[in-house]
Enzyme design. Structure first.
Site, PDB file in Angstrom:
ATOM      1  CE1 TYR A 136      -3.063   2.826   0.452  1.00 15.05           C
ATOM      2  CE2 TYR A 136      -3.861   2.102   2.482  1.00 15.05           C
ATOM      3  CZ  TYR A 136      -3.715   2.757   1.458  1.00 15.05           C
ATOM      4  OH  TYR A 136      -5.007   3.983   1.498  1.00 15.05           O
ATOM      5  CE  LYS A 164      -6.029   1.417  -1.280  1.00 12.39           C
ATOM      6  NZ  LYS A 164      -6.837   1.245  -0.126  1.00 12.39           N
ATOM      7  CB  VAL A 206      -8.026  -1.018  -3.552  1.00  6.93           C
ATOM      8  CG1 VAL A 206      -8.631  -1.235  -2.199  1.00  6.93           C
ATOM      9  CG2 VAL A 206      -7.225  -2.256  -4.040  1.00  6.93           C
TER      10      VAL A 206
END
Length: 304
Positions: A136, A164, A206
């Protein structure tokens, strides 16, 4: 690659009862709505999932409950956001025991680690689990950026497979593709620039407002994938005022309030968060109500 890093993966909210316990009944209603809409994965325990307020036991309960609900239809991922490398490794190993199929991993919490420390942190987790990992990368909120040079080192770990991408810089999609090709899959993580990121080559999204509007979110992905960009843009433009509720500090309260209006959840949050009130609440309600009045009729996006 054990996970297909593509499509829509909701960063789902965690549901709480009026007594501040896990509300698995309402949680299941939402997860089933996501599956019915055609999502491609479920991400647990992120920012929207109020991870920082959950106990270790609650995270494990959420994981096993979701695995049971999903029944293998899509992969279940859980977020890891820990302060120490040891605890992050333990969390990864527990997730694997509980049936998760992948991990979304944040940099170390609280301590602003340097580049070398951040790389070693991620590598230690990867080397102690067989689960595939999505890094992330959100320097806006977490103050640590994972650069392309850092990814060059991280990709020596076979199970680090995706990012992400939440830097807010759409050009990063092209830079990642130019540098790594398909070796590093890209899941865009910022709702307000999701369509642009997908068009530029991101593999998936996401998403946040998907918690309240799953069909619309999946439709945008499927339409752009099929080359129906104009149709995707029309839905995305309708969606934008709602998506902007996801990029401010009260995103959890905002999205949970939206879930109430679409019958997919309750407004209960866990302290120190509190439900919205006053002008702030009225603004969010108006945004939701205006969107519902003009909610688009979706095409048969599952059969494009």
């Amino acid at each position: 690659m054990s996970i297909q890093w593509k499509g829509i993966m909701p960063a789902v909210t965690t549901k709480f009862t009026d007594n501040d316990e896990l509300d698995l009944k309402n949680f299941e209603i939402n997860i089933k709505a996501q599956l019915d809409a055609g999502v491609h994965g479920i991400v647990l325990g992120g920012t929207l999932g109020e991870a920082s307020t959950l106990s270790d036991q609650e995270k494990r309960k959420l994981t096993t409950a979701t695995v049971d609900i999903v029944k293998g239809k899509v992969p279940v991922l859980i977020n890891i956001g820990e302060q120490t490398t040891t605890n992050a490794i333990l969390a990864a190993q527990k997730a694997e025991e509980d049936g998760a199929k992948g991990l979304m991993v944040l940099p170390p919490m609280r301590y602003k680690s340097g580049d070398r420390e951040t790389v070693e942190y991620f590598k230690a987790i990867a080397n102690n689990t067989s689960l595939p990992i999505m890094i992330y990368n959100n320097p806006v909120d977490y103050k640590i950026e994972v650069t392309l040079d850092m990814f060059e080192e991280l990709l020596k770990c076979d199970n680090i497979e995706a990012v992400k991408e939440s830097t807010r810089n759409i050009t990063n999609v092209t830079r990642i593709k130019n540098r790594f090709g398909d070796r590093l899959k890209i899941m865009t993580g910022v709702d307000t620039i999701a369509l642009e990121s997908l068009i530029m080559g991101a593999d998936g999204w996401v998403a946040g407002l998907v918690c309240a509007f799953p069909a619309e979110t999946v439709a945008i992905y499927e339409l752009q994938k099929a080359g129906k960009i104009k149709e995707a843009i029309e839905i995305f433009r309708w969606f934008m005022p709602l998506l902007e509720l996801d990029i401010i500090p009260t995103l959890v309260q905002n999205i949970k309030l939206a879930e109430v209006y679409t019958n997919l959840g309750t407004e209960n949050v866990r302290a120190p968060r509190l439900p919205l009130e006053g002008d702030e609440r009225q603004h969010v309600i108006k945004t939701i109500e205006d969107a519902l009045k003009n909610r688009p009729t979706l095409p048969d996006y599952k059969n494009l």
